[in-house]
Design a protein around this motif. Structure first.
Motif, PDB file in Angstrom:
ATOM      1  N   VAL B 126       0.850  -1.189   0.000  1.00  0.00           N
ATOM      2  CA  VAL B 126       0.000   0.000   0.000  1.00  0.00           C
ATOM      3  C   VAL B 126       0.891   1.247   0.000  1.00  0.00           C
ATOM      4  O   VAL B 126       1.942   1.263   0.636  1.00  0.00           O
ATOM      5  N   VAL B 127       0.446   2.243  -0.757  1.00  0.00           N
ATOM      6  CA  VAL B 127       1.175   3.509  -0.866  1.00  0.00           C
ATOM      7  C   VAL B 127       0.210   4.628  -0.537  1.00  0.00           C
ATOM      8  O   VAL B 127      -0.924   4.651  -1.034  1.00  0.00           O
ATOM      9  N   GLY B 128       0.635   5.570   0.292  1.00  0.00           N
ATOM     10  CA  GLY B 128      -0.208   6.724   0.573  1.00  0.00           C
ATOM     11  C   GLY B 128       0.631   7.966   0.715  1.00  0.00           C
ATOM     12  O   GLY B 128       1.819   7.886   1.058  1.00  0.00           O
ATOM     13  N   TYR B 129       0.012   9.107   0.438  1.00  0.00           N
ATOM     14  CA  TYR B 129       0.740  10.375   0.591  1.00  0.00           C
ATOM     15  C   TYR B 129      -0.043  11.298   1.521  1.00  0.00           C
ATOM     16  O   TYR B 129      -1.264  11.416   1.404  1.00  0.00           O
ATOM     17  N   ILE B 164       4.284   1.892   2.076  1.00  0.00           N
ATOM     18  CA  ILE B 164       5.082   3.033   1.626  1.00  0.00           C
ATOM     19  C   ILE B 164       4.313   4.287   2.017  1.00  0.00           C
ATOM     20  O   ILE B 164       3.227   4.562   1.487  1.00  0.00           O
ATOM     21  N   SER B 165       4.865   5.013   2.959  1.00  0.00           N
ATOM     22  CA  SER B 165       4.183   6.185   3.497  1.00  0.00           C
ATOM     23  C   SER B 165       4.933   7.442   3.071  1.00  0.00           C
ATOM     24  O   SER B 165       6.072   7.661   3.475  1.00  0.00           O
ATOM     25  N   PRO B 211       7.319  -4.626   6.391  1.00  0.00           N
ATOM     26  CA  PRO B 211       8.348  -3.628   6.078  1.00  0.00           C
ATOM     27  C   PRO B 211       7.724  -2.285   5.689  1.00  0.00           C
ATOM     28  O   PRO B 211       6.669  -2.237   5.058  1.00  0.00           O
ATOM     29  N   PHE B 212       8.399  -1.217   6.086  1.00  0.00           N
ATOM     30  CA  PHE B 212       7.943   0.149   5.794  1.00  0.00           C
ATOM     31  C   PHE B 212       9.012   0.891   4.995  1.00  0.00           C
ATOM     32  O   PHE B 212      10.204   0.759   5.273  1.00  0.00           O
ATOM     33  N   LEU B 213       8.570   1.708   4.047  1.00  0.00           N
ATOM     34  CA  LEU B 213       9.434   2.700   3.408  1.00  0.00           C
ATOM     35  C   LEU B 213       8.785   4.064   3.611  1.00  0.00           C
ATOM     36  O   LEU B 213       7.606   4.256   3.266  1.00  0.00           O
ATOM     37  N   PHE B 214       9.536   4.976   4.191  1.00  0.00           N
ATOM     38  CA  PHE B 214       9.056   6.351   4.370  1.00  0.00           C
ATOM     39  C   PHE B 214       9.758   7.246   3.353  1.00  0.00           C
ATOM     40  O   PHE B 214      10.976   7.155   3.177  1.00  0.00           O
TER      41      PHE B 214
END
Lengths: 184, 290
Positions: B126-129, B164-165, B211-214
Motif C-alpha cells: 500500500v502507498v499513501g501520501y 510506503i508512506s 516492512p515500511f518505506l518512508f
C-alpha cells in the motif's frame, strides 16, 4: 562533494573567460549566475549566459549537481541545460546598465537533461533514471548594483523520466526560481 | 553511447514502453457508501498471481480523490503490477473511524478479487501520501485494532505485505489545535484522548509489522520530516525492516527542479526519480517483481 567542487571550478573558469569577452562598445555580454534554491537540495546549479544584442536574444548553458537523497539512501544527480531567452524591451527598474543591456522582461525556452543514481545505506546501487525536462518561462532581470543581477522567473515545466526498470513517465508542474549572478 | 541516446529518445517519443493496461473505473468496494469506490489498473499480459499496489490519496482527510494517484498507478501497472487507487469517506461527512475502516475494506476487497484481477493476495503493498500516508501506516501496524475493523462485505483482512508512506503523519497528537485533525478524530484530545492515541501509528509499533518505506521532504512544514524519522526509528528498534528516503529541500507539495535549481509546485515527494528508484527497489524486496 567532489562533483560540487568540480562544478565550482568550472564556474570560476567560466567567470574568468567571461571577464575577457566584451562587446566592441564595452557593453557586458556574459553573465554567470547561481540558483540559491539548489543549495537546499544539497546541490549547486551554475549558469553562464551570453548576450546576443543584435537579435534581442541570449543563450544560457547550465550545469548542476545535487545529492538530494538522505536518510537510508544517497543519490547523485548530474544535469545540464540550455535556455534561449528573448528580451522584450531591454529596460528594467532599479537597474544601472547601459542602454540595450539584457535586462527587464524576457521569455525563454529551456531544455534540461539530468541523470539521477540512487544508492542504499550499504552503498549498493539501486539504479538510475534519466530525466528530460522542458520549460516555457517568463522572467525579469534587475541589475541594482554594478554587475549584480537578480533574476526571478516562473513558468510551466514538463519532465519525462526514463530508466529504473519503469516505463517512461511524463508530468507537468508550475515552476519558479530566483537566480543571482554577475555580469562581466 | 549512441545506442543509449537512441533508446532514450525512442522511449520519450513513445511516451513509455510498458505493457498495455486495462482500467476498471469506479468499482464500488462498499455498496453502503457512495464514496467508497476504486479504480483498478490491470496489466494486459495474461499473467496471474502478480504483486499488487494500492494507493490512498491525501488531502487532510477532508479533500482529494483517487485521481491524485492515477499517474502513479498507471506507471506501475505498465511495469506489470496490479494497481488500485482508492476513494474513501471524507471529513466532515464521516469521522472516526470511517477513513481507516474504508482503507481496510478497500484492501480486503482487492484481495477478495485476487482471482478476477490476477493478483496474489499475499503480495500486496500500500502507498499513501500525506493523509493517505497516515492511513497506510495504520494499515501496517493497527489492522487488528477493534475500532478499525471494517464491517463491509469483504470483511477484515490481514495487514499489507509492505507499506510506503509519503509525508504521512505518524503521531497526530502534535496537531491538537488543527480543526481538520480534530474533525477527523471526532473530538478534542481532552474529550477523546484514546482516539488520538489510537489514530497515531507510532503508538501501535510492533515487531510483526510489515516492512515500511518512508519518503519525506526535509523542508516539509505541513507534516514535519521528524514524523517519518521517529516512526522509522521506532520500527527499527522493534526489529522491523523500515527505511527512510529523505529528500533535501522538498516541501509537502513542492520539489526542487532537476537540473535547474527551480522549485516546482505540485510535485510531491513520491514523484522525483530518487523516490521511484527507492520505491521499485522496496517493492522488489517485499512483494517481488511482476
Amino acid at each position: 562533494m567532489k562533483p560540487a567542487l568540480t562544478l565550482a571550478l568550472v564556474a570560476a573558469h567560466l567567470a574568468a573567460l567571461a571577464a575577457t569577452t566584451r562587446a566592441d562598445d564595452g557593453a557586458a555580454l556574459t553573465t554567470v549566475s547561481l540558483e540559491p534554491r539548489a543549495f537546499a537540495a544539497h546541490g549547486l546549479a551554475v549558469e553562464a549566459e551570453r548576450d546576443v544584442p543584435a537579435h534581442r536574444l541570449s543563450l544560457a548553458a547550465a550545469l548542476a549537481v545535487r545529492s538530494t537523497a538522505g536518510g537510508d539512501y544517497d543519490s547523485t544527480t548530474l544535469g545540464a541545460g540550455v535556455e534561449l531567452r528573448y528580451w522584450l524591451r531591454r529596460r528594467a527598474v532599479w537597474t544601472h546598465r547601459p542602454r540595450g543591456a539584457a535586462v527587464g522582461w524576457y521569455l525563454a525556452a529551456r531544455l534540461d537533461l539530468s541523470r539521477t543514481a540512487l544508492r542504499d545505506a550499504m552503498d549498493t546501487s539501486l539504479g538510475a533514471m534519466t530525466t528530460l525536462g522542458t520549460a516555457a518561462l517568463v522572467g525579469y532581470r534587475f541589475a541594482p548594483w554594478r554587475g549584480l543581477e537578480v533574476r526571478p522567473y516562473a513558468g510551466l515545466a514538463v519532465r519525462t523520466d526514463t530508466g529504473g526498470g519503469l516505463p517512461a513517465w511524463t508530468r507537468g508542474s508550475l515552476g519558479y526560481g530566483l537566480a543571482l549572478g554577475w555580469t562581466f | 553511447m549512441r545506442r543509449r541516446w537512441l533508446v532514450l529518445a525512442t522511449a520519450i517519443a513513445a511516451g513509455g514502453c510498458g505493457r498495455d493496461v486495462a482500467t476498471r473505473a469506479g468499482v464500488p468496494y462498499d455498496d453502503r457508501f457512495g464514496a467508497d469506490v476504486m479504480d483498478v489498473y490491470l496489466p494486459v499480459d495474461g499473467a496471474t498471481a502478480r504483486p499488487a499496489v494500492m494507493f490512498i490519496h491525501g488531502g487532510g482527510w477532508s479533500a482529494g480523490s483517487r485521481d491524485h494517484h492515477t499517474d502513479h498507478a498507471t506507471r506501475l501497472a505498465e511495469a506489470g503490477y496490479v494497481t488500485a487507487t482508492v476513494d474513501y469517506r471524507l471529513v466532515p461527512t464521516a469521522a472516526y473511524p470511517a477513513q481507516e475502516q474504508d482503507a481496510q475494506c478497500a484492501l480486503a476487497f482487492l484481495r477478495a478479487h485476487a482471482t478476477d484481477w490476477g493478483l496474489d493476495p499475499a503480495r500486496v503493498a500500500v502507498v499513501g501520501y500525506s493523509a493517505g500516508g497516515h492511513l497506510v501506516s495504520l494499515l501496517g501496524v493497527a489492522s487488528d485494532e477493534p475500532d478499525f475493523q471494517p464491517d463491509c462485505a469483504a470483511g477484515p483482512t490481514p495487514p499489507p505485505q509492505a507499506v510506503i508512506s509519503g509525508a504521512g503523519p505518524q503521531d497526530i497528537r502534535i496537531w491538537t489545535a488543527i480543526d481538520s485533525v480534530r474533525d477527523m478524530v471526532g473530538g478534542s484530545i481532552d474529550a477523546v484522548p484514546e482516539r488520538w492515541d489510537r489514530l497515531s501509528p507510532i503508538t501501535h509499533v510492533r515487531a510483526d509489522a510489515p516492512p515500511f518505506l518512508f519518503i519525506h521532504g526535509s523542508s516539509d512544514w505541513i507534516v514535519p520530516v521528524a514524523q517519518s524519522r521517529d516512526m522509522r526509528d521506532a520500527l527499527v528498534a522493534a526489529g522491523v525492516d523500515a527505511r527512510l528516503l529523505e529528500l533535501a529541500g522538498d516541501g509537502h507539495l513542492t520539489g526542487v527542479g532537476g537540473a535547474s535549481g527551480r522549485e516546482d509546485l505540485g510535485v510531491i515527494s513520491i514523484d522525483p526519480p530518487e523516490a521511484w528508484l527507492a520505491l521499485t527497489d522496496f517493492l522488489a524486496d517485499t512483494v517481488g517483481t511482476p
